[in-house]
Design a protein around this motif. Structure first.
Motif: not given
Length: 168
Positions: A44-45, A36-39, A57-58, A29-30
Motif C-alpha cells: 500500500t505504501v 500477516r498484514w505486513r506485506e 494513522l498507523m 490501521v485496525n
C-alpha cells in the motif's frame, strides 16, 4: 497502480478511488498488530503517491496501543534515552531500532537459558545438584557469553596479583 487497483476492485475491496483509500486505511490501521498484514502495508505504501496520511494513522494507532501500558512506556523511554546517549551518524530511529532489537534478543537468549534449567517444582535439591554437575559448567559459560554479548559484562580477565593491586 492501475493493475493493482483493478485487481482489488474485482475482489470487491475498491469501489471508487477515494472510497478505496479510506477503506484500505481503515482496514489496515485496525490490523496493525497482525503480522500477516505486513506485506499489505508495504504494498500500500509503495503504490500510493502520498502515503503520509496512512503512515500517520498507523503511527497514531500504535501510539494508542502503547499509551495505556506503563511498563512499555518505561521501556521505550529507556531505549530512547540510550539511543540519545551515543554519537552516531545514523538517524535516531535506526539507533532506537538497534537497541530494541538487542533488548529483545537478550530476553530471548535468557529465556532459552532459563528453559534449560531443571523444573523448580520438582523441589528436589538432589536432582538440581545432579543436573548442575552434568550441565552447570556449560550453562554458566553460555550465560557469561550472553552477558558479554549483550551487556559487555562478565569478562573473565584473569588479572595477575600485580594487576589486581594496581586496580585497587
Amino acid at each position: 497502480m492501475e493493475i493493482v487497483q483493478s485487481l482489488l476492485t474485482k475482489m470487491g475491496i475498491f469501489r471508487k478511488p477515494q472510497q478505496a483509500f479510506e477503506q484500505l486505511v481503515s482496514q489496515s490501521v485496525n490490523q496493525i498488530t497482525d503480522k500477516r498484514w505486513r506485506e499489505i502495508f508495504l504494498l500500500t505504501v509503495g503504490i500510493l503517491e502520498e502515503a503520509d496520511d496512512l503512515l500517520q494513522l498507523m503511527k497514531q494507532r500504535i501510539d494508542k496501543l502503547l499509551a495505556g501500558d506503563e511498563k512499555l512506556q518505561e521501556f521505550l523511554t529507556l531505549i530512547n534515552e540510550k539511543s540519545c546517549s551515543v554519537e552516531t551518524p545514523y538517524k535516531p530511529v535506526a539507533v532506537r531500532a538497534f537497541y530494541l532489537s538487542l533488548s529483545l534478543e537478550l530476553k530471548r537468549s535468557l529465556q532459552q537459558l532459563k528453559d534449560q534449567l531443571p523444573d523448580p517444582s520438582a523441589d528436589e535439591k538432589k536432582s538440581f545438584k545432579n543436573w548442575w554437575q552434568k550441565n552447570g559448567q556449560a550453562w554458566a559459560k553460555e550465560l557469561r557469553s550472553v552477558m558479554i554479548k549483550h551487556r559487555n559484562i562478565g569478562h573473565h580477565w584473569q588479572f595477575n596479583d600485580d594487576q589486581k593491586q594496581l586496580l585497587k
